[in-house]
Design a protein around this motif. Structure first.
Motif, PDB file in Angstrom:
ATOM      1  N   GLN A 108      -2.259  -5.385   1.366  1.00 33.19           N
ATOM      2  CA  GLN A 108      -2.412  -4.194   0.522  1.00 33.19           C
ATOM      3  C   GLN A 108      -1.192  -3.252   0.614  1.00 33.19           C
ATOM      4  O   GLN A 108      -0.610  -2.908  -0.426  1.00 33.19           O
ATOM      5  CB  GLN A 108      -3.696  -3.472   0.914  1.00 33.19           C
ATOM      6  CG  GLN A 108      -4.076  -2.379  -0.054  1.00 33.19           C
ATOM      7  CD  GLN A 108      -5.249  -1.570   0.481  1.00 33.19           C
ATOM      8  OE1 GLN A 108      -5.209  -1.055   1.595  1.00 33.19           O
ATOM      9  NE2 GLN A 108      -6.297  -1.476  -0.320  1.00 33.19           N
ATOM     10  N   TYR A 153      -3.689  12.420  -5.722  1.00 38.28           N
ATOM     11  CA  TYR A 153      -4.482  12.045  -4.540  1.00 38.28           C
ATOM     12  C   TYR A 153      -4.482  10.535  -4.328  1.00 38.28           C
ATOM     13  O   TYR A 153      -4.495  10.073  -3.194  1.00 38.28           O
ATOM     14  CB  TYR A 153      -5.916  12.548  -4.680  1.00 38.28           C
ATOM     15  CG  TYR A 153      -6.054  14.030  -4.433  1.00 38.28           C
ATOM     16  CD1 TYR A 153      -6.005  14.536  -3.143  1.00 38.28           C
ATOM     17  CD2 TYR A 153      -6.215  14.937  -5.482  1.00 38.28           C
ATOM     18  CE1 TYR A 153      -6.123  15.891  -2.890  1.00 38.28           C
ATOM     19  CE2 TYR A 153      -6.326  16.294  -5.251  1.00 38.28           C
ATOM     20  CZ  TYR A 153      -6.293  16.768  -3.948  1.00 38.28           C
ATOM     21  OH  TYR A 153      -6.398  18.113  -3.708  1.00 38.28           O
ATOM     22  N   ARG A 203      -0.948   9.444  -3.079  1.00 39.28           N
ATOM     23  CA  ARG A 203      -0.756   9.900  -1.695  1.00 39.28           C
ATOM     24  C   ARG A 203      -1.332   8.857  -0.744  1.00 39.28           C
ATOM     25  O   ARG A 203      -0.695   8.454   0.230  1.00 39.28           O
ATOM     26  CB  ARG A 203      -1.429  11.257  -1.495  1.00 39.28           C
ATOM     27  CG  ARG A 203      -0.523  12.410  -1.907  1.00 39.28           C
ATOM     28  CD  ARG A 203      -1.272  13.543  -2.507  1.00 39.28           C
ATOM     29  NE  ARG A 203      -1.962  14.398  -1.571  1.00 39.28           N
ATOM     30  CZ  ARG A 203      -2.572  15.529  -1.937  1.00 39.28           C
ATOM     31  NH1 ARG A 203      -2.528  15.933  -3.194  1.00 39.28           N
ATOM     32  NH2 ARG A 203      -3.194  16.270  -1.059  1.00 39.28           N
ATOM     33  N   ARG A 204      -2.552   8.427  -1.026  1.00 39.16           N
ATOM     34  CA  ARG A 204      -3.169   7.380  -0.196  1.00 39.16           C
ATOM     35  C   ARG A 204      -2.276   6.145  -0.160  1.00 39.16           C
ATOM     36  O   ARG A 204      -2.030   5.563   0.899  1.00 39.16           O
ATOM     37  CB  ARG A 204      -4.527   7.034  -0.778  1.00 39.16           C
ATOM     38  CG  ARG A 204      -5.139   5.819  -0.163  1.00 39.16           C
ATOM     39  CD  ARG A 204      -6.303   5.336  -1.004  1.00 39.16           C
ATOM     40  NE  ARG A 204      -6.903   4.177  -0.400  1.00 39.16           N
ATOM     41  CZ  ARG A 204      -7.179   3.049  -1.051  1.00 39.16           C
ATOM     42  NH1 ARG A 204      -6.894   2.938  -2.324  1.00 39.16           N
ATOM     43  NH2 ARG A 204      -7.735   2.045  -0.451  1.00 39.16           N
ATOM     44  N   TYR A 245       1.192   6.915   1.653  1.00 36.56           N
ATOM     45  CA  TYR A 245       1.005   7.192   3.096  1.00 36.56           C
ATOM     46  C   TYR A 245       0.729   5.888   3.828  1.00 36.56           C
ATOM     47  O   TYR A 245       1.197   5.667   4.945  1.00 36.56           O
ATOM     48  CB  TYR A 245      -0.159   8.138   3.332  1.00 36.56           C
ATOM     49  CG  TYR A 245       0.101   9.594   2.988  1.00 36.56           C
ATOM     50  CD1 TYR A 245       1.329  10.184   3.245  1.00 36.56           C
ATOM     51  CD2 TYR A 245      -0.894  10.384   2.420  1.00 36.56           C
ATOM     52  CE1 TYR A 245       1.558  11.503   2.935  1.00 36.56           C
ATOM     53  CE2 TYR A 245      -0.678  11.708   2.108  1.00 36.56           C
ATOM     54  CZ  TYR A 245       0.557  12.267   2.362  1.00 36.56           C
ATOM     55  OH  TYR A 245       0.765  13.573   2.053  1.00 36.56           O
ATOM     56  N   ARG A 246      -0.048   5.028   3.207  1.00 35.86           N
ATOM     57  CA  ARG A 246      -0.345   3.743   3.849  1.00 35.86           C
ATOM     58  C   ARG A 246       0.863   2.809   3.790  1.00 35.86           C
ATOM     59  O   ARG A 246       1.251   2.220   4.793  1.00 35.86           O
ATOM     60  CB  ARG A 246      -1.515   3.058   3.144  1.00 35.86           C
ATOM     61  CG  ARG A 246      -2.874   3.587   3.511  1.00 35.86           C
ATOM     62  CD  ARG A 246      -3.932   2.641   2.974  1.00 35.86           C
ATOM     63  NE  ARG A 246      -5.279   3.139   3.165  1.00 35.86           N
ATOM     64  CZ  ARG A 246      -6.353   2.390   2.997  1.00 35.86           C
ATOM     65  NH1 ARG A 246      -6.241   1.141   2.637  1.00 35.86           N
ATOM     66  NH2 ARG A 246      -7.561   2.894   3.182  1.00 35.86           N
ATOM     67  N   SER A 262       0.833   5.511   7.795  1.00 35.15           N
ATOM     68  CA  SER A 262       0.072   6.545   8.462  1.00 35.15           C
ATOM     69  C   SER A 262      -1.345   6.641   7.892  1.00 35.15           C
ATOM     70  O   SER A 262      -1.685   7.603   7.219  1.00 35.15           O
ATOM     71  CB  SER A 262       0.797   7.889   8.285  1.00 35.15           C
ATOM     72  OG  SER A 262       0.119   8.923   8.920  1.00 35.15           O
ATOM     73  N   PRO A 263      -2.192   5.695   8.173  1.00 33.47           N
ATOM     74  CA  PRO A 263      -1.978   4.425   8.889  1.00 33.47           C
ATOM     75  C   PRO A 263      -1.664   3.321   7.881  1.00 33.47           C
ATOM     76  O   PRO A 263      -1.910   3.512   6.695  1.00 33.47           O
ATOM     77  CB  PRO A 263      -3.356   4.187   9.513  1.00 33.47           C
ATOM     78  CG  PRO A 263      -4.309   4.743   8.504  1.00 33.47           C
ATOM     79  CD  PRO A 263      -3.611   5.906   7.864  1.00 33.47           C
ATOM     80  N   ASN A 271      -3.230   0.560   7.426  1.00 32.71           N
ATOM     81  CA  ASN A 271      -4.524   0.183   6.848  1.00 32.71           C
ATOM     82  C   ASN A 271      -5.602   0.700   7.805  1.00 32.71           C
ATOM     83  O   ASN A 271      -5.288   1.176   8.902  1.00 32.71           O
ATOM     84  CB  ASN A 271      -4.625  -1.333   6.653  1.00 32.71           C
ATOM     85  CG  ASN A 271      -5.513  -1.677   5.466  1.00 32.71           C
ATOM     86  OD1 ASN A 271      -6.501  -0.991   5.207  1.00 32.71           O
ATOM     87  ND2 ASN A 271      -5.171  -2.714   4.743  1.00 32.71           N
ATOM     88  N   CYS A 272      -6.839   0.581   7.396  1.00 32.16           N
ATOM     89  CA  CYS A 272      -7.917   1.133   8.213  1.00 32.16           C
ATOM     90  C   CYS A 272      -8.014   0.392   9.548  1.00 32.16           C
ATOM     91  O   CYS A 272      -7.940  -0.839   9.580  1.00 32.16           O
ATOM     92  CB  CYS A 272      -9.238   1.037   7.466  1.00 32.16           C
ATOM     93  SG  CYS A 272      -9.177   1.854   5.889  1.00 32.16           S
ATOM     94  N   ALA A 273      -8.198   1.150  10.631  1.00 29.26           N
ATOM     95  CA  ALA A 273      -8.316   0.604  11.980  1.00 29.26           C
ATOM     96  C   ALA A 273      -7.063  -0.164  12.412  1.00 29.26           C
ATOM     97  O   ALA A 273      -7.138  -1.087  13.223  1.00 29.26           O
ATOM     98  CB  ALA A 273      -9.554  -0.275  12.116  1.00 29.26           C
ATOM     99  N   VAL A 274      -5.934   0.216  11.839  1.00 22.28           N
ATOM    100  CA  VAL A 274      -4.633  -0.297  12.285  1.00 22.28           C
ATOM    101  C   VAL A 274      -3.839   0.915  12.762  1.00 22.28           C
ATOM    102  O   VAL A 274      -3.836   1.951  12.083  1.00 22.28           O
ATOM    103  CB  VAL A 274      -3.873  -1.002  11.144  1.00 22.28           C
ATOM    104  CG1 VAL A 274      -2.528  -1.523  11.630  1.00 22.28           C
ATOM    105  CG2 VAL A 274      -4.703  -2.134  10.574  1.00 22.28           C
ATOM    106  N   ALA A 275      -3.204   0.791  13.929  1.00 19.57           N
ATOM    107  CA  ALA A 275      -2.599   1.967  14.557  1.00 19.57           C
ATOM    108  C   ALA A 275      -1.563   2.637  13.668  1.00 19.57           C
ATOM    109  O   ALA A 275      -0.756   1.977  13.003  1.00 19.57           O
ATOM    110  CB  ALA A 275      -1.975   1.566  15.883  1.00 19.57           C
ATOM    111  N   ASP A 276      -1.608   3.943  13.656  1.00 18.34           N
ATOM    112  CA  ASP A 276      -0.649   4.785  12.953  1.00 18.34           C
ATOM    113  C   ASP A 276       0.759   4.499  13.479  1.00 18.34           C
ATOM    114  O   ASP A 276       0.940   4.286  14.678  1.00 18.34           O
ATOM    115  CB  ASP A 276      -1.039   6.246  13.231  1.00 18.34           C
ATOM    116  CG  ASP A 276      -0.378   7.215  12.284  1.00 18.34           C
ATOM    117  OD1 ASP A 276       0.776   6.969  11.908  1.00 18.34           O
ATOM    118  OD2 ASP A 276      -1.021   8.216  11.944  1.00 18.34           O
ATOM    119  N   HIS A 311       3.156   6.495  13.834  1.00 17.98           N
ATOM    120  CA  HIS A 311       3.863   7.698  14.307  1.00 17.98           C
ATOM    121  C   HIS A 311       3.202   8.262  15.559  1.00 17.98           C
ATOM    122  O   HIS A 311       1.993   8.179  15.723  1.00 17.98           O
ATOM    123  CB  HIS A 311       3.870   8.761  13.213  1.00 17.98           C
ATOM    124  CG  HIS A 311       4.494   8.281  11.948  1.00 17.98           C
ATOM    125  ND1 HIS A 311       5.825   8.442  11.650  1.00 17.98           N
ATOM    126  CD2 HIS A 311       3.970   7.595  10.909  1.00 17.98           C
ATOM    127  CE1 HIS A 311       6.086   7.876  10.485  1.00 17.98           C
ATOM    128  NE2 HIS A 311       4.977   7.361  10.012  1.00 17.98           N
TER     129      HIS A 311
END
Lengths: 275, 302
Positions: A34, A116, A119-120, A123-124, A129-130, A132-137, A139
């Motif tokens: 993604q 909006y 931005r998602r 940012y991904r 940041s992050p 993807n979901c449950a994947v470490a940021d 930064h």
């Protein structure tokens, strides 16, 4: 009545041991696809649109080809350097010497940058940041949109209004594309349909925007006392659910529209008249 | 951890191949992952392997448990069979087994999920990793200390209706319906768990309410009778600006609440109305509009 003063900071113990392996993620699916697709498509669009903005030619198909088609990147063409026929407005910035697309591009670009959904996506994709979901940021520090410069994302509603202005212009362009100058009368060519679809997608993207939903009725506390706003809000809410699809479709199609106009204007292809 | 091992069983039944003492010895020696495997079987049976995180605040590790698979099972069923056969001391929180109590939240193959709503046959082949929620302090095995959420809940300013006699309050159906979506929340706290603002940056916990409580704030802000104004609180103390709307909370919500689109973004827009929009500010000044106190609302009902 404000509730700011009687609230205390949440007492939490920072640094307590957590469970689970200390790994950036335990996800086993292809979570990276993604953000990779997002980065790829947005990068291709940015590279193409930058080239299209600065190339400063082949953005208008005029009377010589019996058409009235203008690239969305160059409309409204209000600089003195615009090619003859492309100047469709009363305001002409004669002092503007560089590419006229630079006057135009800021509004739609700001609308999409502060959107909006985008931005998602960036940012991904870009900022991780992050990722993807449950994947470490990616930064160590994070302040979100609470500080400069990202606090400026809050101007999105103004860019929405600017976007609506450009939609009106591009809708006029689409209507004007039904003219067949030199041949007389009106008609429909592939170029006409391309400009029409482009305008429709841009309208769908704009009215499905979260700021539009808020401004038309989302901000009221009681729908029952604002029936017109409620009807508008109810109309836009299902469109808002497809905002992501409209965002991608309109982004890709605006580039395709520019490409089509460019190919016709440069003589690479001809614009077939349908009827 | 594995003192109560099952008794040896006849060939073909399933049991652990490693004793508790051997497991302890492996741990002490720092050997590879501990494994519980089936005993000798007469014919090959389909199996399911759960790789469960076992441990407490002092540390832990992933442990493999292999069991015969059963049709239509969810992950919680397998965890219960592990408790019944191989590891009676495996700690996990559960209650309804119907996706309505929000107790069995964990991370299955790295994604926050309810164990009772995750079918084993819908997961990819191979061992299924089950770990506790990463954002909260560990208590034991799959059980975490979620008290952070209760502390945040205590700080949500309560519903404040205008003064009126009981029975005199009136609300229209259309206004009541608006907040119903938010009331579906089962407080599984998976949205809090997946939110990178506190998952990856724990220091933000002091100043961040999180998605679960943003929907509570949204419900109150959209309540037709509420008179509190929580927008400055959201901006300054509850960290609404920290959310960068990456929508992971919406993705993991088992109740399919559109947390980002229907709660967080509307709240962000309301904060813009109150703090960042100069035209809105000017409009309020010129039209003398401001949030009404309970007394004003009672004196002049709309």
């Amino acid at each position: 009545m404000t509730t700011l003063d009687n609230t205390t900071v949440t007492p939490v113990v920072i640094g307590a041991p957590r469970g689970g392996p200390d790994a950036p993620t335990l996800r086993q699916d292809r979570w990276w696809i993604q953000p990779l697709v997002t980065v790829t498509v947005l990068t291709v669009f940015v590279v193409y649109s930058t080239w299209a903005v600065f190339v400063n030619k082949d953005y208008y198909v005029g009377i010589a080809m019996h058409r009235d088609l203008i690239s969305p990147f160059y409309s409204p063409c209000i600089a003195g350097s615009c090619v003859a026929g492309a100047k469709g407005t009363a305001i002409v910035a004669n002092w503007w010497r560089i590419t006229p697309a630079l006057i135009v591009i800021g509004g739609p670009l700001g609308f999409r940058l502060t959107c909006y959904y985008y931005r998602r996506a960036y940012y991904r994709g870009f900022w991780q940041s992050p990722p993807n979901c449950a994947v470490a940021d990616g930064h160590r520090r994070y302040t979100g949109e609470s500080r400069f410069p990202l606090i400026l994302q809050n101007v999105h509603r103004y860019f929405f209004l600017i976007g609506v202005f450009f939609n009106v212009i591009l809708t006029i362009d689409a209507v004007m594309a039904f003219r067949m100058p030199g041949e007389g009368g009106i008609g429909v060519s592939v170029g006409t349909l391309v400009l029409c679809v482009n305008a429709i997608l841009l309208w769908l993207y704009s009215v499905s925007c979260h700021a539009a939903r808020h401004l038309c009725g989302g901000h009221v506390r009681t729908f029952s006392t604002h029936p017109v706003r409620y009807r508008l809000w109810k109309l836009l809410t299902p469109l808002n659910g497809r905002h992501m699809q409209f965002a991608w479709a309109s982004l890709i199609f605006v580039a395709l529209t520019d490409l089509y106009v460019r190919l016709v204007a440069s003589g690479t292809i001809t614009d077939p008249k349908l009827f | 951890m594995t003192d109560a091992m099952p008794e040896p069983t006849p060939a073909g039944a399933w049991t652990a191949t490693t004793t508790g003492a051997e497991v302890a010895a492996l741990d002490d020696a720092g050997a590879g992952p501990r494994t519980f495997e089936p005993g000798p079987a007469e014919e090959e049976e389909p199996t399911v392997t759960l790789r469960v995180w076992r441990g407490d605040p002092s540390g832990g590790d992933l442990v493999d448990y292999t069991l015969p698979s059963e049709e239509g099972e969810v992950v919680l069923d397998v965890v219960h069979r592990i408790q019944a056969t191989l590891a009676p001391d495996l700690a996990c929180r559960w209650n309804c087994k119907a996706g309505k109590c929000g107790s069995c939240s964990s991370e299955i193959n790295g994604k926050p999920s309810l164990m009772c709503m995750t079918r084993v046959d819908e997961l990819p082949e191979g061992p299924i990793t089950v770990t506790p929620m990463r954002t909260f302090p560990i208590l034991r095995d799959l059980v975490t200390d979620v008290s952070f959420n209760y502390e945040v809940a205590r700080r949500v300013p309560a519903f404040a209706p205008p003064p009126a006699a009981p029975g005199d309050y009136r609300m229209q159906q259309v206004d009541v319906e608006r907040g119903q979506e938010f009331r579906k929340c089962i407080e599984c706290f998976m949205c809090q768990d997946v939110c990178h603002v506190i998952r990856d940056h724990e220091d933000n916990k002091r100043q961040y309410a999180g998605p679960r409580f943003f929907i509570r704030y949204a419900e109150l802000e959209m309540h037709p009778l509420d008179t509190n104004d929580r927008r400055e609180l959201l901006r300054q103390r509850m960290g609404l600006g920290l959310c960068n709307i990456t929508k992971c909370c919406t993705e993991v919500c088992p109740e399919h609440i559109k947390i980002t689109d229907n709660a967080i973004i509307p709240l962000k827009e309301r904060v813009v109305d109150a703090s960042y929009d100069p035209v809105a500010w000017l409009g309020r000044k010129i039209l003398r509009r401001h949030k009404r106190s309970p007394e004003e609302a009672a004196a002049h009902p709309r």
